[in-house]
Design a protein around this motif. Structure first.
Motif, PDB file in Angstrom:
ATOM      1  N   LEU A  94       0.799  -1.143  -0.002  1.00 16.98           N
ATOM      2  CA  LEU A  94       0.030   0.001   0.075  1.00 16.98           C
ATOM      3  C   LEU A  94       0.842   1.289  -0.060  1.00 16.98           C
ATOM      4  O   LEU A  94       0.483   2.098  -0.785  1.00 16.98           O
ATOM      5  N   GLY A  95       1.868   1.238   0.734  1.00 20.20           N
ATOM      6  CA  GLY A  95       2.829   2.474   0.832  1.00 20.20           C
ATOM      7  C   GLY A  95       3.580   2.664  -0.586  1.00 20.20           C
ATOM      8  O   GLY A  95       3.337   3.916  -0.932  1.00 20.20           O
ATOM      9  N   TYR A  96       3.754   1.697  -1.011  1.00 24.39           N
ATOM     10  CA  TYR A  96       4.614   1.917  -2.544  1.00 24.39           C
ATOM     11  C   TYR A  96       3.632   2.286  -3.521  1.00 24.39           C
ATOM     12  O   TYR A  96       3.808   3.185  -4.409  1.00 24.39           O
ATOM     13  N   THR A  97       2.203   1.815  -3.372  1.00 25.03           N
ATOM     14  CA  THR A  97       1.195   2.219  -4.198  1.00 25.03           C
ATOM     15  C   THR A  97       0.867   3.396  -4.148  1.00 25.03           C
ATOM     16  O   THR A  97       0.681   4.450  -5.077  1.00 25.03           O
ATOM     17  N   PHE A  98       0.604   4.066  -2.835  1.00 24.61           N
ATOM     18  CA  PHE A  98       0.051   5.273  -2.545  1.00 24.61           C
ATOM     19  C   PHE A  98       1.197   6.457  -3.054  1.00 24.61           C
ATOM     20  O   PHE A  98       0.722   7.432  -3.640  1.00 24.61           O
ATOM     21  N   THR A  99       2.444   6.136  -2.763  1.00 28.39           N
ATOM     22  CA  THR A  99       3.547   6.983  -2.953  1.00 28.39           C
ATOM     23  C   THR A  99       3.589   7.070  -4.641  1.00 28.39           C
ATOM     24  O   THR A  99       3.860   8.040  -5.119  1.00 28.39           O
ATOM     25  N   GLY A 100       3.535   6.049  -5.245  1.00 28.32           N
ATOM     26  CA  GLY A 100       3.611   5.810  -6.582  1.00 28.32           C
ATOM     27  C   GLY A 100       2.510   6.361  -7.452  1.00 28.32           C
ATOM     28  O   GLY A 100       2.998   7.406  -8.269  1.00 28.32           O
ATOM     29  N   ILE A 101       1.067   6.572  -6.710  1.00 32.48           N
ATOM     30  CA  ILE A 101       0.112   7.559  -7.484  1.00 32.48           C
ATOM     31  C   ILE A 101       0.723   9.134  -7.421  1.00 32.48           C
ATOM     32  O   ILE A 101       0.389   9.735  -8.496  1.00 32.48           O
ATOM     33  N   ALA A 102       1.198   9.525  -6.174  1.00 34.01           N
ATOM     34  CA  ALA A 102       1.752  10.797  -5.987  1.00 34.01           C
ATOM     35  C   ALA A 102       2.640  11.019  -6.852  1.00 34.01           C
ATOM     36  O   ALA A 102       2.837  12.163  -7.731  1.00 34.01           O
ATOM     37  N   VAL A 103       3.672  10.039  -7.023  1.00 33.43           N
ATOM     38  CA  VAL A 103       4.838  10.482  -7.905  1.00 33.43           C
ATOM     39  C   VAL A 103       4.449  10.319  -9.369  1.00 33.43           C
ATOM     40  O   VAL A 103       4.911  11.480 -10.107  1.00 33.43           O
ATOM     41  N   PHE A 104       3.286   9.647  -9.717  1.00 36.89           N
ATOM     42  CA  PHE A 104       3.124   9.692 -11.128  1.00 36.89           C
ATOM     43  C   PHE A 104       2.424  11.087 -11.506  1.00 36.89           C
ATOM     44  O   PHE A 104       2.450  11.728 -12.608  1.00 36.89           O
ATOM     45  N   GLY A 105       1.615  11.558 -10.352  1.00 35.68           N
ATOM     46  CA  GLY A 105       0.973  12.902 -10.574  1.00 35.68           C
ATOM     47  C   GLY A 105       1.782  13.969 -10.827  1.00 35.68           C
ATOM     48  O   GLY A 105       1.880  14.911 -11.522  1.00 35.68           O
ATOM     49  N   MET A 106       3.122  13.909  -9.924  1.00 34.01           N
ATOM     50  CA  MET A 106       4.100  14.894 -10.287  1.00 34.01           C
ATOM     51  C   MET A 106       4.820  14.796 -11.362  1.00 34.01           C
ATOM     52  O   MET A 106       5.098  15.801 -11.848  1.00 34.01           O
ATOM     53  N   MET A 107       5.074  13.448 -11.780  1.00 30.86           N
ATOM     54  CA  MET A 107       5.593  13.453 -12.950  1.00 30.86           C
ATOM     55  C   MET A 107       4.864  13.785 -14.580  1.00 30.86           C
ATOM     56  O   MET A 107       5.505  14.406 -15.191  1.00 30.86           O
ATOM     57  N   GLN A 108       3.577  14.002 -14.268  1.00 30.40           N
ATOM     58  CA  GLN A 108       2.518  14.138 -15.070  1.00 30.40           C
ATOM     59  C   GLN A 108       2.702  15.883 -15.507  1.00 30.40           C
ATOM     60  O   GLN A 108       3.020  16.445 -16.565  1.00 30.40           O
ATOM     61  N   ARG A 299       7.230   1.870 -14.855  1.00 28.91           N
ATOM     62  CA  ARG A 299       8.281   1.825 -14.051  1.00 28.91           C
ATOM     63  C   ARG A 299       7.915   1.643 -12.621  1.00 28.91           C
ATOM     64  O   ARG A 299       8.127   0.624 -11.823  1.00 28.91           O
ATOM     65  N   ILE A 300       6.668   2.399 -12.166  1.00 26.12           N
ATOM     66  CA  ILE A 300       6.062   2.210 -10.954  1.00 26.12           C
ATOM     67  C   ILE A 300       5.089   1.046 -10.750  1.00 26.12           C
ATOM     68  O   ILE A 300       5.570   0.362  -9.799  1.00 26.12           O
ATOM     69  N   LEU A 301       4.453   0.307 -11.514  1.00 28.85           N
ATOM     70  CA  LEU A 301       3.843  -0.838 -11.719  1.00 28.85           C
ATOM     71  C   LEU A 301       4.687  -1.918 -11.420  1.00 28.85           C
ATOM     72  O   LEU A 301       4.616  -2.536 -10.406  1.00 28.85           O
ATOM     73  N   PHE A 302       5.638  -2.291 -12.195  1.00 28.37           N
ATOM     74  CA  PHE A 302       6.345  -3.222 -12.487  1.00 28.37           C
ATOM     75  C   PHE A 302       7.637  -3.411 -11.225  1.00 28.37           C
ATOM     76  O   PHE A 302       7.954  -4.351 -10.735  1.00 28.37           O
ATOM     77  N   PHE A 303       8.330  -2.256 -11.393  1.00 25.88           N
ATOM     78  CA  PHE A 303       9.628  -2.093 -10.377  1.00 25.88           C
ATOM     79  C   PHE A 303       8.925  -2.272  -8.735  1.00 25.88           C
ATOM     80  O   PHE A 303       9.575  -2.965  -7.872  1.00 25.88           O
ATOM     81  N   TYR A 304       8.084  -1.467  -8.576  1.00 25.96           N
ATOM     82  CA  TYR A 304       7.854  -1.217  -7.277  1.00 25.96           C
ATOM     83  C   TYR A 304       6.544  -1.891  -6.735  1.00 25.96           C
ATOM     84  O   TYR A 304       6.526  -2.620  -5.678  1.00 25.96           O
ATOM     85  N   VAL A 305       5.473  -1.814  -7.449  1.00 22.94           N
ATOM     86  CA  VAL A 305       4.080  -2.124  -6.878  1.00 22.94           C
ATOM     87  C   VAL A 305       4.117  -3.851  -6.934  1.00 22.94           C
ATOM     88  O   VAL A 305       3.946  -4.525  -5.828  1.00 22.94           O
ATOM     89  N   PHE A 450      -2.721  17.718  -5.378  1.00 24.48           N
ATOM     90  CA  PHE A 450      -2.777  16.351  -4.688  1.00 24.48           C
ATOM     91  C   PHE A 450      -1.254  15.791  -4.382  1.00 24.48           C
ATOM     92  O   PHE A 450      -1.145  15.374  -3.114  1.00 24.48           O
ATOM     93  N   ALA A 451      -0.560  15.912  -5.245  1.00 21.50           N
ATOM     94  CA  ALA A 451       0.815  15.447  -5.133  1.00 21.50           C
ATOM     95  C   ALA A 451       1.691  16.363  -4.170  1.00 21.50           C
ATOM     96  O   ALA A 451       2.173  15.729  -3.029  1.00 21.50           O
ATOM     97  N   LEU A 452       1.203  17.700  -4.296  1.00 26.22           N
ATOM     98  CA  LEU A 452       1.868  18.674  -3.193  1.00 26.22           C
ATOM     99  C   LEU A 452       1.352  18.290  -1.796  1.00 26.22           C
ATOM    100  O   LEU A 452       2.374  18.427  -1.172  1.00 26.22           O
ATOM    101  N   ILE A 453       0.171  18.181  -1.532  1.00 26.79           N
ATOM    102  CA  ILE A 453      -0.123  17.840  -0.368  1.00 26.79           C
ATOM    103  C   ILE A 453       0.305  16.400   0.301  1.00 26.79           C
ATOM    104  O   ILE A 453       0.859  16.657   1.549  1.00 26.79           O
ATOM    105  N   PHE A 454       0.276  15.600  -0.665  1.00 27.68           N
ATOM    106  CA  PHE A 454       0.917  14.227   0.035  1.00 27.68           C
ATOM    107  C   PHE A 454       2.108  14.443   0.373  1.00 27.68           C
ATOM    108  O   PHE A 454       2.801  13.861   1.730  1.00 27.68           O
ATOM    109  N   PHE A 455       3.132  14.821  -0.653  1.00 26.88           N
ATOM    110  CA  PHE A 455       4.409  15.106  -0.213  1.00 26.88           C
ATOM    111  C   PHE A 455       4.755  15.831   0.955  1.00 26.88           C
ATOM    112  O   PHE A 455       5.661  15.707   1.806  1.00 26.88           O
TER     113      PHE A 455
END
Length: 539
Positions: A94-108, A299-305, A450-455
């Motif tokens: 869950l931790g890697y998934t939640f952080t991955g979602i925020a990272v993906f938003g930041m990268m977009q 990258r987020i899906l395969f490497f981390y999640v 969302f990403a700003l608040i999460f980080f």
């Protein structure tokens, strides 16, 4: 709006009076893309020829593989073991998934800015142009010292990883450190294409390894190993899916365990923004950067999640080897899983991959740190000598390092989100329709918010464990990065008396004219057969 309405600070600021403005498109036609971009940034061809400019030597395959596997180092292969022992498999997933979602938003968000203006170093320039010069100064120097620390940590880790093999016994670790430093420096002092080829190879090894490990995990979990023991999700039942951390109250303890994973995940994701740093040296950036940013999802899906899920079904969270302090592959949850499955030879292969990952990460952070300095020099926030380019266009305690670099990374991500929010406002204020952008990130500016608040939440509460009971050393290592960032910001704010940038006056155009003209000069690639079609899709 004509060019003269923008605040182009570099023009005439490099030691001599600038001649009348010259059309960058014409310079691209007569002197090439490199000189055209330099003249557009500095305001005149004379300054461009004096300082030179970085070369667009990173091919599409370099950028795509950097996006997929670049900067992945010891955090994923070694550091994740501590998170499993501390929080349990479900918390890690869950931790890697939640952080991955925020990272993906930041990268977009970053991808949209980097496609609009693919500049060398990029992030400090975006912060200075769209938010405040002080933020550009703070994020640039903050990133530089973070890269310097991580570079040392990864080289040190690589030298220790070598000790896994008995053939290295009796050889002073300083010898390995020297060899790794020489290799990493050599990969960075020549043309950027050499760095790109190295990262292409390093990333390829990591991608093949993680795919192989995921297949291995599936086979072992279903009983396909030498012991023919079908594991299923037994370790999620005993010792449990979510472990208690600090608090003995079930709900509070599990929540704190999950929250502790967010900090670990941020460290593992660190460097994902490097694809934007490399945008200023990428061929055909308006095509390759959006493609690379979209690849970050995989990258987020395969490497981390999927990776964290695979480890969670193979290794119980109470395995004492997860706390192995050797720093070699013996502490890797992947190697622990292989040993538990009684598969010979694979541990040495995984150790070689960890060594490759650490070397690759050191290589990447040396490159990234140098580009941040270059971007700071372009902002006028570092010595001008750092603008000078060659003709080829090149320019002890793991936990302590992890905490310090994690906070620095999180501040970078927060700065990116703030810069994007102001960039979004600048587009609106200056009458630019986002539907006309080459790459338009979805659900903006809410994704960035969302990403700003999460980080920001992770930054504020990352050291919660230092309070129960109070531990001074833990508190300092968890929070020392916060005053460093704000001291840098305040210093430049008062030293230069900078002001927050008005959205209607934000400089979103300097450097763009030459890039627009260059888009017409990049050759189109057309696959000649099915194999080329597949390769073009991959790279």
């Amino acid at each position: 709006m004509d060019k003269g309405t923008y605040n182009v600070e570099p023009k005439g600021a490099y030691g001599h009076d600038a001649p009348p403005y010259q059309d960058p498109a014409g310079i691209v036609e007569t002197k090439g893309i490199r000189m055209g971009e330099a003249a557009d940034m500095y305001g005149d061809i004379q300054t461009a020829e004096e300082y030179g400019y970085v070369s667009r030597g990173l091919k599409s395959r370099h950028i795509q593989f950097i996006a997929l596997g670049g900067t992945i180092g010891t955090g994923l292969f070694l550091g994740i073991g501590r998170a499993f022992h501390q929080a349990g498999p479900l918390s890690v997933l869950l931790g890697y998934t939640f952080t991955g979602i925020a990272v993906f938003g930041m990268m977009q968000s970053l991808g949209e800015m980097a496609t609009w203006l693919p500049l060398p170093g990029a992030i400090p320039q975006f912060c200075a142009r769209y938010v405040d010069g002080a933020m550009g100064f703070a994020v640039g120097w903050n990133n530089w010292y973070s890269c310097a620390i991580t570079l040392c940590a990864e080289i040190s880790a690589a030298s220790v990883v070598i000790q896994f093999w008995h053939g290295a016994d009796g050889i002073n670790v300083a010898a390995w450190i020297t060899i790794i430093i020489v290799v990493v420096v050599c990969l960075n002092i020549f043309a950027v294409a050499i760095y790109g080829e190295a990262e292409f190879c390093f990333a390829g090894i990591k991608i093949l390894t993680i795919v192989g490990l995921l297949i291995f995990a599936l086979c072992i979990d279903l009983g396909g190993g030498p012991t023919h023991d079908r594991l299923g999700f037994r370790y999620w039942k005993n010792p449990g899916a979510m472990k208690l951390y600090i608090s003995t109250t079930p709900n509070t303890g599990r929540f704190l365990g999950l929250f502790s994973v967010l900090v670990n995940a941020a460290f593992s994701y660190g460097g994902v923004e490097m694809v934007a740093v490399a945008a200023g040296e990428a061929e055909n950036p308006r095509k390759n950067i959006p493609k690379a940013v979209r690849r970050v999802f995989w990258r987020i899906l395969f490497f981390y999640v999927l990776g964290s899920l695979a480890i969670g079904v193979l290794v119980p969270s109470n395995d004492p080897e997860l706390l192995n302090k050797s720093g070699t592959a013996a502490a890797s949850p992947w190697v622990i899983a292989i040993n538990r499955a009684a598969v010979p030879a694979l541990p040495s292969i995984i150790n070689a991959v960890i060594l490759t990952s650490a070397s690759s990460s050191a290589n990447a952070f040396l490159y990234t740190g140098s580009r941040y300095l270059y971007a700071l020099a372009q902002n006028g926030q570092a010595p001008k000598i750092l603008l000078k380019c060659s003709k080829s266009g090149s320019t002890t305690v793991f936990t302590w390092f992890q905490n310090l670099t994690t906070i620095s990374t999180l501040f970078t991500w927060v700065s990116i989100c703030i810069a994007y929010i102001r960039f979004h406002a600048a587009l609106k204020a200056q009458g630019i329709d986002r539907n006309t952008l080459v790459f338009k990130s979805p659900f903006q500016p809410y994704t960035a918010w969302f990403a700003l608040i999460f980080f920001s939440i992770i930054i504020l509460f990352n050291g919660f464990y230092a309070f129960a009971p109070w531990t001074t050393n833990d508190f300092i290592t968890a929070y020392v990065g916060i005053p460093i960032y704000f001291l840098l910001y305040i210093f430049w704010k008062f030293f230069k008396r900078t002001k927050f940038v008005n959205a209607a006056e934000a400089d979103i155009q300097t450097g763009k004219a030459a890039l627009d003209e260059a888009d017409l000069h990049w050759p189109e690639q057309h696959p000649r057969n099915i194999f080329e079609k597949i390769w073009f899709w991959i790279a």
